[in-house]
Design a protein around this motif. Sequence first.
Motif, PDB file in Angstrom:
ATOM      1  N   MET A   1       0.854  -1.191   0.000  1.00 20.51           N
ATOM      2  CA  MET A   1       0.000   0.000   0.000  1.00 20.51           C
ATOM      3  C   MET A   1       0.887   1.238   0.000  1.00 20.51           C
ATOM      4  O   MET A   1       1.790   1.369   0.828  1.00 20.51           O
ATOM      5  N   ILE A   2       0.619   2.144  -0.915  1.00 19.49           N
ATOM      6  CA  ILE A   2       1.398   3.366  -1.035  1.00 19.49           C
ATOM      7  C   ILE A   2       0.844   4.410  -0.060  1.00 19.49           C
ATOM      8  O   ILE A   2      -0.304   4.813  -0.146  1.00 19.49           O
ATOM      9  N   VAL A   3       1.721   4.830   0.878  1.00 19.95           N
ATOM     10  CA  VAL A   3       1.352   5.831   1.869  1.00 19.95           C
ATOM     11  C   VAL A   3       1.749   7.222   1.399  1.00 19.95           C
ATOM     12  O   VAL A   3       0.997   8.189   1.591  1.00 19.95           O
ATOM     13  N   VAL A   4       2.916   7.330   0.770  1.00 24.98           N
ATOM     14  CA  VAL A   4       3.390   8.607   0.239  1.00 24.98           C
ATOM     15  C   VAL A   4       3.983   8.365  -1.141  1.00 24.98           C
ATOM     16  O   VAL A   4       4.777   7.423  -1.319  1.00 24.98           O
ATOM     17  N   GLU A   5       3.612   9.210  -2.083  1.00 20.49           N
ATOM     18  CA  GLU A   5       4.173   9.120  -3.430  1.00 20.49           C
ATOM     19  C   GLU A   5       4.217  10.515  -4.033  1.00 20.49           C
ATOM     20  O   GLU A   5       3.224  11.239  -4.023  1.00 20.49           O
ATOM     21  N   ARG A   6       5.410  10.894  -4.516  1.00 21.77           N
ATOM     22  CA  ARG A   6       5.617  12.176  -5.184  1.00 21.77           C
ATOM     23  C   ARG A   6       5.048  13.346  -4.385  1.00 21.77           C
ATOM     24  O   ARG A   6       4.318  14.182  -4.908  1.00 21.77           O
TER      25      ARG A   6
ATOM     26  N   LEU B   1       9.372  12.379   8.599  1.00 19.99           N
ATOM     27  CA  LEU B   1      10.790  12.117   8.793  1.00 19.99           C
ATOM     28  C   LEU B   1      11.319  11.173   7.719  1.00 19.99           C
ATOM     29  O   LEU B   1      12.453  11.303   7.262  1.00 19.99           O
ATOM     30  N   VAL B   2      10.487  10.223   7.312  1.00 17.70           N
ATOM     31  CA  VAL B   2      10.898   9.259   6.289  1.00 17.70           C
ATOM     32  C   VAL B   2      10.832   9.867   4.896  1.00 17.70           C
ATOM     33  O   VAL B   2      11.745   9.687   4.079  1.00 17.70           O
ATOM     34  N   THR B   3       9.761  10.615   4.606  1.00 17.46           N
ATOM     35  CA  THR B   3       9.498  11.021   3.222  1.00 17.46           C
ATOM     36  C   THR B   3       9.652  12.511   2.951  1.00 17.46           C
ATOM     37  O   THR B   3       9.702  12.927   1.792  1.00 17.46           O
ATOM     38  N   GLY B   4       9.666  13.320   4.000  1.00 17.02           N
ATOM     39  CA  GLY B   4       9.646  14.764   3.807  1.00 17.02           C
ATOM     40  C   GLY B   4       8.259  15.324   3.592  1.00 17.02           C
ATOM     41  O   GLY B   4       8.094  16.540   3.431  1.00 17.02           O
ATOM     42  N   THR B   5       7.252  14.472   3.598  1.00 17.78           N
ATOM     43  CA  THR B   5       5.865  14.894   3.402  1.00 17.78           C
ATOM     44  C   THR B   5       5.063  14.544   4.649  1.00 17.78           C
ATOM     45  O   THR B   5       5.085  13.398   5.105  1.00 17.78           O
ATOM     46  N   ARG B   6       4.337  15.526   5.174  1.00 15.88           N
ATOM     47  CA  ARG B   6       3.549  15.298   6.386  1.00 15.88           C
ATOM     48  C   ARG B   6       2.082  15.157   6.011  1.00 15.88           C
ATOM     49  O   ARG B   6       1.500  16.042   5.380  1.00 15.88           O
ATOM     50  N   PRO B   7       1.448  14.058   6.387  1.00 16.69           N
ATOM     51  CA  PRO B   7       0.020  13.883   6.060  1.00 16.69           C
ATOM     52  C   PRO B   7      -0.874  14.738   6.947  1.00 16.69           C
ATOM     53  O   PRO B   7      -0.492  15.125   8.062  1.00 16.69           O
TER      54      PRO B   7
ATOM     55  N   MET C   1       7.789   1.316   8.774  1.00 16.34           N
ATOM     56  CA  MET C   1       8.321   2.364   7.904  1.00 16.34           C
ATOM     57  C   MET C   1       9.809   2.597   8.135  1.00 16.34           C
ATOM     58  O   MET C   1      10.439   3.367   7.420  1.00 16.34           O
ATOM     59  N   GLY C   2      10.369   1.958   9.167  1.00 17.17           N
ATOM     60  CA  GLY C   2      11.783   2.126   9.452  1.00 17.17           C
ATOM     61  C   GLY C   2      12.095   3.108  10.561  1.00 17.17           C
ATOM     62  O   GLY C   2      13.256   3.505  10.736  1.00 17.17           O
TER      63      GLY C   2
ATOM     64  N   GLU D   1      15.753   5.695   7.079  1.00 15.09           N
ATOM     65  CA  GLU D   1      16.122   5.886   5.679  1.00 15.09           C
ATOM     66  C   GLU D   1      15.152   6.856   5.012  1.00 15.09           C
ATOM     67  O   GLU D   1      13.933   6.726   5.161  1.00 15.09           O
ATOM     68  N   ARG D   2      15.685   7.817   4.290  1.00 18.09           N
ATOM     69  CA  ARG D   2      14.845   8.778   3.575  1.00 18.09           C
ATOM     70  C   ARG D   2      14.446   8.201   2.225  1.00 18.09           C
ATOM     71  O   ARG D   2      15.252   7.650   1.492  1.00 18.09           O
ATOM     72  N   ARG D   3      13.166   8.358   1.878  1.00 14.30           N
ATOM     73  CA  ARG D   3      12.672   7.894   0.575  1.00 14.30           C
ATOM     74  C   ARG D   3      11.446   8.698   0.175  1.00 14.30           C
ATOM     75  O   ARG D   3      10.655   9.101   1.048  1.00 14.30           O
ATOM     76  N   THR D   4      11.298   8.928  -1.080  1.00 15.40           N
ATOM     77  CA  THR D   4      10.150   9.698  -1.563  1.00 15.40           C
ATOM     78  C   THR D   4       8.925   8.825  -1.754  1.00 15.40           C
ATOM     79  O   THR D   4       7.799   9.314  -1.695  1.00 15.40           O
ATOM     80  N   LEU D   5       9.133   7.523  -1.969  1.00 16.44           N
ATOM     81  CA  LEU D   5       8.022   6.590  -2.111  1.00 16.44           C
ATOM     82  C   LEU D   5       7.969   5.713  -0.875  1.00 16.44           C
ATOM     83  O   LEU D   5       8.919   4.986  -0.568  1.00 16.44           O
TER      84      LEU D   5
END
Length: 950
Positions: A1-6, A36-42, A125-126, A139-143
């Motif tokens: 399941m994709i939680v964060v993408e682009r 913290l993981v993706t740079g995007t806050r929901p 999520m790590g 680990e930082r990741r955009t996806l």
Amino acid sequence: MIVVERGTAAGIYLDAAEYDGGLRRVAESFAADIELVTGTRPDIVTEPGELGSTAIVIGTAGRSRLIDEWIAAGKLDVSAIQGKRECYRIQRIEHPCDGVQQALVIAGSDKRGTIYGTYAVSEMMGVSPWVYFADVMPERRTLLDLPDRKLDVSSKEPSVKYRGFFLNDDWPSLGSWVTGAFGDFNEAFYEKIFELLLRLKGNYLWPAMWSAEFSVNGKSHPLANAELAKEYGIIMGTSHHEPLFRAGSEWQRVYKDYGTSNLWDFARNREAITAFWEDGIRRNKDFPNLITLGMRGESDSALEGSDQENIELLKEIILTQKELLKRYGLEQAPQVLAVYKEVEKYWYGTAEAEGLKDWEVLNDVTILLSDDNFGNLRKIPAGQEQHRSAGWGMYYHLDYHGGPHSYEWVNTTPLEKVWEQMSMAYDYGIRDVWIVNVGDLKPMELPVSYFLDLAYDFEAWGTAAMNRTKEYTERWVRQQFGHAADEAAVCGIAGILADYTRMNGRRKPEIIRPDTFSFEHYNEARRVLEQAGKLVEATERYNRLIPERLQDAYFQLVYFPAAASANVLQMQVYAGLSRLYAERGSVIANTYAGLTAEAIERDKQLEQTYNNGISGGKWRGMMSSAHVGYVNWDAAGWSYPQAAAVVPVKGPLMIVDVQGTGQGYTSGTAALPVFTNLQREAYTVTVSNGGDTGFAYEAAVSADWIRLDLPCGWIETGETITVSVDWDKVQGACSGEIVISGAEGAVTVRAEIDWIDLSGVPRGTFVETHHVISIEAEHTVNRISADGVEWKKISSYGKTLSSVKMYPETVAFSEPAQSPYLEYRVFVRRDGEYSLTAYVAPTNHLSPVSGLKYAAGFEGHNPVIADALPPGFEGGNHNNGPWCRAVMNNIHVTVTTHTLSKGVHTLRFYGLDAGLVLQKLVLSAGPLPYSYLGPEESYITSAELTEDSL
């Protein structure tokens, strides 16, 4: 399941009914984890209509309308967690409602279950539970794509009901950091503590004490800490000597509100103390607590009367406390009585006084037993006692401020010890409360995680899962560094954590002395010095592999505790070597004095780096505890070791050391330890002088079988010559000489071979060499069970190799003929009397009538029964010499005598009392000389041992 993408994140839904309070805080924390993981806050929303096509739904079954609707519609299956305590269900649902294509649901059976489930997804999520308290960056990741195979989870009920830790507020470290970072032990600080505790699946806390007052120290208002704990669902307690919600330091601050006397003595100041307690109840009655009953003396001291008087006084105290609780409707609230130190005597009673254990007033009170402050249980319930309705708890220590000495610096308790002792506690029915004293919290990250995981899921890590501490440590390292380190590095770092803790476990850094490890026997000091050096090399090697983003975490979790611990050991041994060589008049003393000074400076630098150099100065003050050269029970009077030096003067050639034995010679004949054809050892001879100009030397041998490794022929300070044997040229006992000469004289070294004929000696036999047979406990030729009780190996537990213990561990035997036993085969080389020294883990009396008995014997002789606990032994009493020696040396040592004839014999070791943990056996033709670890294991004929013995 994709939680964060682009740059687009799935929204987080939390029902409005649960939004105010702890779940909102946890949802915000969870959103911060995603950022913290993706740079995007929901976004966090509270209305179903605000959900997007992908959503994360967090809530408690029965409290969240959306979750309840999906349960009713058969879309969400919570049958596995319904009616259970602190459980969660994680499930991905396709098209759960209009406008939502897929939803990740985190549903709890109660609020804590919901929180545990939310943080379980954070871990997927790590994000480590130690993300704040050890700066472990994921680990930082955009996806951010969570695999579907992980999104179908129903958790189990926790094994232990109340699971938590005790911040012992030991200044200067924790207190300095807290007051610098937060101003006080206030809600800003406790928000971090509560979040960590919940991430670790704990639910219970004893707050900081001594200078801190939990229900007074709030920043926004006095009760802010208690209110925050209620929001998070944390069950609060107070330490074993702080009854009815009141912090220990409160009394002296407010006693004038209740009377004119500041005596903390119920017998003489009953009315004022009762009113003081009543105010505590009135203040904290609406907050979730496990209420502490009883009373000790001022500042955690003993009560002052006789045993009988104190027991009767405790009864009056408890009756008064229970009446107060009833007055405020808390008679059914959970209550605990800590049976700690001398209170244990009041529980069990004495010959002169009947104890509290059969007093019906306490039938609804959980009884909290304790270890001896050094990780060894003091007492455990037996028989029907295990089934008391209010249950049992255990107060355990990873940190201690008290006698015979404090240890408050880095971790000194190997996980194997925690496993062995706390598994025994669980097996004896101690399953209601597990609380562990963690002192300053840092740097106890690994053992805190382990203790709480063991309490949460005993089935996975407890008695039925022997020898999984290595696996656990690797799993823990993988959680912190796995995304930045390959599997070999993960295993290597886990090995560092195990090795440094084991090194500290055999002797706590605070009480290592320059002469702790023998310079005279078994090359012991040099062996431990080599081990410390290898540990430092490993910390440096893996440090180079860790990326910058995780350097601060690696320093806190691995590098500092391992390197700093090894450095303290090196410092002390260097100081001892400097003194040894100074006594010999050798200028080598100056070399070791210099190394001692470097180690002292290294200690200061490491502390400075921790306090000011890492994480932008975040941990200022946290690593400030004195940890070297204790001379009192506390740090008062501590000092770095004093090295010795000599004034260089031209002097004769001398031998200052022979194979690390500390023997020195300026003339005459030196003797190497005897060579044997079995172990084919190589020995060293250190040659030196007292001068500052150096001089040449040469060596000559009298036999062609003597081989020398000569590094050079010029001495500035000292040279080490390696002496070995060309075994192809030797076929029997013989002797020879090495003459080492220089312009200022000569010394002769005698080399001798003891040729041992093993004709007819069976495989798997330990052979006497140098008048000693040393046996690691696991290396048996046979293990015989009795009545379903068998000996099992505990890997890596002990001062040298491992240990063996009887399981199930709740059974004892009265006679050797009825008990399980271990067999070892030995070959002794003379007729006569031998001493058998048993090295046993420092277990205490587990009941008022038990000891730590075993029996040992050889074929044809009745076994000799011995007790590893000497007469008068009293675990936990810092005035009791035998106990103090046991916990300082981390061993019980007991000797039995046996008359043997030359030849092969079978040694049987019988277990009698429960809790006995055997580590080593040494059979010797006479008393053993001093060494801290005992002789290294002896030669064994080509092994044919039991299945898991190697």
